[in-house]
Design an enzyme around this catalytic site. Structure first.
Site, PDB file in Angstrom:
ATOM      1  N   LYS A 195       0.684  -1.152  -0.112  1.00 46.55           N
ATOM      2  CA  LYS A 195       0.010   0.130   0.044  1.00 46.55           C
ATOM      3  C   LYS A 195       0.677   1.169  -0.097  1.00 46.55           C
ATOM      4  O   LYS A 195       0.783   2.320  -0.806  1.00 46.55           O
ATOM      5  CB  LYS A 195      -1.154   0.118   1.118  1.00 46.55           C
ATOM      6  CG  LYS A 195      -1.709   1.153   1.724  1.00 46.55           C
ATOM      7  CD  LYS A 195      -2.557   1.635   0.505  1.00 46.55           C
ATOM      8  CE  LYS A 195      -2.922   3.053   0.403  1.00 46.55           C
ATOM      9  NZ  LYS A 195      -4.023   3.447   0.831  1.00 46.55           N
ATOM     10  N   CYS A 249      -2.643  11.193   1.802  1.00 40.58           N
ATOM     11  CA  CYS A 249      -2.230   9.901   1.503  1.00 40.58           C
ATOM     12  C   CYS A 249      -0.771  10.078   0.676  1.00 40.58           C
ATOM     13  O   CYS A 249       0.245   9.868   1.321  1.00 40.58           O
ATOM     14  CB  CYS A 249      -3.190   9.287   0.581  1.00 40.58           C
ATOM     15  SG  CYS A 249      -4.844   9.150   1.188  1.00 40.58           S
TER      16      CYS A 249
HETATM   17  N1  SAJ Z   1      -1.577  15.219  -8.608  1.00 42.15           N
HETATM   18  C1  SAJ Z   1      -0.793  15.839  -9.264  1.00 42.15           C
HETATM   19  N2  SAJ Z   1      -0.332  15.523 -10.623  1.00 42.15           N
HETATM   20  C2  SAJ Z   1      -1.378  14.435 -10.962  1.00 42.15           C
HETATM   21  C3  SAJ Z   1      -1.835  13.667 -10.200  1.00 42.15           C
HETATM   22  C4  SAJ Z   1      -2.328  14.205  -8.745  1.00 42.15           C
HETATM   23  O1  SAJ Z   1      -0.103  17.018  -9.078  1.00 42.15           O
HETATM   24  O2  SAJ Z   1      -1.063  14.058 -11.947  1.00 42.15           O
HETATM   25  C5  SAJ Z   1      -1.837  15.866  -7.152  1.00 42.15           C
HETATM   26  C6  SAJ Z   1      -3.413  16.067  -6.769  1.00 42.15           C
HETATM   27  O3  SAJ Z   1      -3.728  17.324  -7.244  1.00 42.15           O
HETATM   28  C7  SAJ Z   1      -3.236  16.086  -5.301  1.00 42.15           C
HETATM   29  C8  SAJ Z   1      -2.395  15.058  -5.186  1.00 42.15           C
HETATM   30  O4  SAJ Z   1      -1.611  14.737  -6.227  1.00 42.15           O
HETATM   31  O5  SAJ Z   1      -2.897  17.267  -4.503  1.00 42.15           O
HETATM   32  C9  SAJ Z   1      -2.715  13.591  -4.503  1.00 42.15           C
HETATM   33  O6  SAJ Z   1      -3.913  13.179  -5.525  1.00 42.15           O
HETATM   34  P1  SAJ Z   1      -4.214  11.879  -5.984  1.00 42.15           P
HETATM   35  O7  SAJ Z   1      -5.503  11.958  -7.087  1.00 42.15           O
HETATM   36  O8  SAJ Z   1      -3.063  11.501  -6.867  1.00 42.15           O
HETATM   37  O9  SAJ Z   1      -4.342  10.888  -4.927  1.00 42.15           O
HETATM   38  P2  SAJ Z   1      -5.113  10.560  -3.639  1.00 42.15           P
HETATM   39  O10 SAJ Z   1      -4.246  11.370  -2.615  1.00 42.15           O
HETATM   40  O11 SAJ Z   1      -6.638  11.397  -3.734  1.00 42.15           O
HETATM   41  O12 SAJ Z   1      -5.500   9.161  -3.542  1.00 42.15           O
HETATM   42  C10 SAJ Z   1      -4.318   8.411  -3.552  1.00 42.15           C
HETATM   43  C11 SAJ Z   1      -4.666   7.127  -4.526  1.00 42.15           C
HETATM   44  N3  SAJ Z   1      -3.497   6.367  -4.537  1.00 42.15           N
HETATM   45  C12 SAJ Z   1      -3.107   5.876  -5.851  1.00 42.15           C
HETATM   46  O13 SAJ Z   1      -3.618   6.182  -6.876  1.00 42.15           O
HETATM   47  C13 SAJ Z   1      -1.650   5.312  -5.748  1.00 42.15           C
HETATM   48  C14 SAJ Z   1      -6.028   6.252  -3.733  1.00 42.15           C
HETATM   49  O14 SAJ Z   1      -5.934   5.029  -4.840  1.00 42.15           O
HETATM   50  C15 SAJ Z   1      -5.350   5.911  -2.453  1.00 42.15           C
HETATM   51  O15 SAJ Z   1      -6.522   5.286  -1.894  1.00 42.15           O
HETATM   52  C16 SAJ Z   1      -5.232   7.119  -1.527  1.00 42.15           C
HETATM   53  O16 SAJ Z   1      -4.163   7.980  -2.205  1.00 42.15           O
HETATM   54  C17 SAJ Z   1      -5.128   6.856  -0.260  1.00 42.15           C
HETATM   55  O17 SAJ Z   1      -5.926   6.871   0.742  1.00 42.15           O
HETATM   56  O18 SAJ Z   1      -4.226   6.293   0.276  1.00 42.15           O
END
Ligand code: SAJ
Length: 401
Positions: A195, A249
């Site tokens: 995870k 996360c």
């Molecule tokens: N972000 C970027 N660029 C991207 C994608 C995201 O800057 O291309 C930023 C987002 O704006 C945000 C942050 O990253 O600030 C995180 O957002 P996210 O959408 O990537 O992820 P989370 O935190 O909402 O959810 C993640 C997910 N993990 C993965 O995809 C590996 C989710 O599946 C998990 O369940 C979650 O973390 C968790 O609870 O651990």
């Protein structure tokens, strides 16, 4: 019957989907305000499909209360924050929940930990709590992404880490009641680690995109065009640059590895530093755009978007909050801001009305690409815009990171 302990962003949807699929569910949260709201028929946060699920779960007989009940199965979904100074996991909520379960559970009960934990946490902090007790510990880390939680609950593969195959099978059966994807059984440490590795992978990929954004800016290249083209290669999949990484996360879990293995997590640590540097980088971009346009009044800069990403109302560790901390330390106050997803006011400088916000600013920094702005880019006509999310059409007075 299953008790779900902690009805936050993970516990609530999990409780609802189980209730909708034939399990008798008691949702438990210490926070009486959350229980009251749920018992009044309201969900506690915005998420696509959550309200429909809630209505069905209530019809199916889910109950919400502040106290645990005697049961054979408990699912723990409480926060596992990290200590900002030591970078290590703070297990106080998790250990507190385990102790409460032990006070009421049936002999032979199974306790499933869904909260994300650093590898070794269960060995180090949980086993001594349950020593000599007739219970099984299982780790089934949550994997659903805010914004698409309900679909991912059903379609994402699951990991079940257990010592005892019978307990693992029992939990697998429960998850199979709503999850159509593969459910993998492994040991507890592998479940913990996989995870954390998933979120760390994403953090590193975003850091790479952010570093590319800085390189492309310095070399006068379009980072979005370059990532778009590079991603046409069948084995390349670079994520998008942005104003930083927020949420509870991705911006937290890699620190678990840095905290526990500081000499071995060099790439992971560097990625964290790059992502954490983005709010400062955005401030530098604002300064250069102001210079280019002869703007001098910083009170005429407004920030659109406070939440950690688009179309959610969660603002934990958000890039806007990170950036505002820096500004507040330097200037003593926070800039003007607006977020259509938030009903609560976090800052004195936050506007309730989008129109009033727009009237009071000349430069709009789009920190979050909410559908609200994507659907209505014309509302920014006449403004200078820094679009940190590449969510608006290029051209005119729109700048990118
Ligand atoms: N972000 C970027 N660029 C991207 C994608 C995201 O800057 O291309 C930023 C987002 O704006 C945000 C942050 O990253 O600030 C995180 O957002 P996210 O959408 O990537 O992820 P989370 O935190 O909402 O959810 C993640 C997910 N993990 C993965 O995809 C590996 C989710 O599946 C998990 O369940 C979650 O973390 C968790 O609870 O651990």
């Amino acid at each position: 019957m299953v008790n779900i302990v902690g009805l936050g962003y993970i516990g609530l949807p999990t409780a609802l989907i189980m209730a909708c699929n034939g399990t008798q569910v008691v949702g438990v949260d210490k926070n009486a305000a959350i229980i009251e709201k749920l018992n009044n028929g309201e969900v506690t946060f915005q998420e696509e499909g959550l309200e429909g699920l809630f209505e069905k779960a209530v019809e199916a007989g889910i109950t919400f209360q502040t106290q645990l009940t005697k049961s054979h199965m408990y699912i723990i979904a409480v926060p596992t924050p990290f200590d900002k100074a030591s970078k290590r996991i703070d297990v106080s909520y998790l250990v507190g929940a385990i102790r409460e379960v032990l006070m009421v559970c049936q002999e032979g009960a199974t306790i499933v930990i869904e909260s994300t934990v650093s590898p070794g946490t269960i060995d180090k902090y949980v086993r001594k709590e349950v020593e000599g007790k007739n219970v099984q510990i299982v780790h089934a880390p949550e994997r659903i992404i805010p914004g698409n939680m309900v679909k991912e609950l059903i379609h994402n593969a699951r990991i079940i880490g257990a010592d005892d195959i019978q307990a693992a099978q029992e939990v697998k059966k429960l998850y199979e009641s709503f999850c159509v994807a593969e459910i993998v059984i492994t040991d507890i440490r592998s479940a913990e680690m996989s995870k954390v590795v998933e979120n760390t992978f994403r953090d590193i990929n975003i850091a790479f995109a952010n570093e590319l954004a800085k390189i492309c800016r310095a070399g006068d290249m379009d980072v979005y065009e370059i990532i778009r083209i590079a991603n046409m290669h069948p084995r390349v999949n670079i994520l998008q640059p942005g104003p930083g990484v927020g949420g509870h996360c991705i911006s937290v879990d890699p620190w678990f590895l840095v905290g526990d293995f500081p000499q071995l997590s060099l790439l992971i640590h560097e990625a964290r530093k790059i992502n954490d540097s983005m709010p400062v980088y955005i401030l530098e971009r604002i300064e250069s755009i102001m210079n280019e346009n002869g703007l001098t009044d910083i009170s005429r800069i407004g920030f659109y978007g406070i939440t950690y990403k688009e179309d959610v109302d969660d603002y934990r560790e958000s890039p806007t909050l990170q950036l505002f901390e820096i500004v507040k330390t330097a200037l003593g106050n926070t800039p003007k801001c607006y977020d259509p997803m938030l009903n609560n006011m976090l800052y004195d400088s936050q506007y309730e009305s989008y129109e009033a916000f727009l009237r009071d600013v000349d430069l709009v920094v789009v920190m979050v690409g909410h559908s609200h702005i994507r659907r209505n880019p014309g509302s920014l006509k006449g403004k200078i815009v820094l679009d940190t999310r590449n969510c608006l059409v290029q051209g005119g007075n729109t700048y990118f990171i």
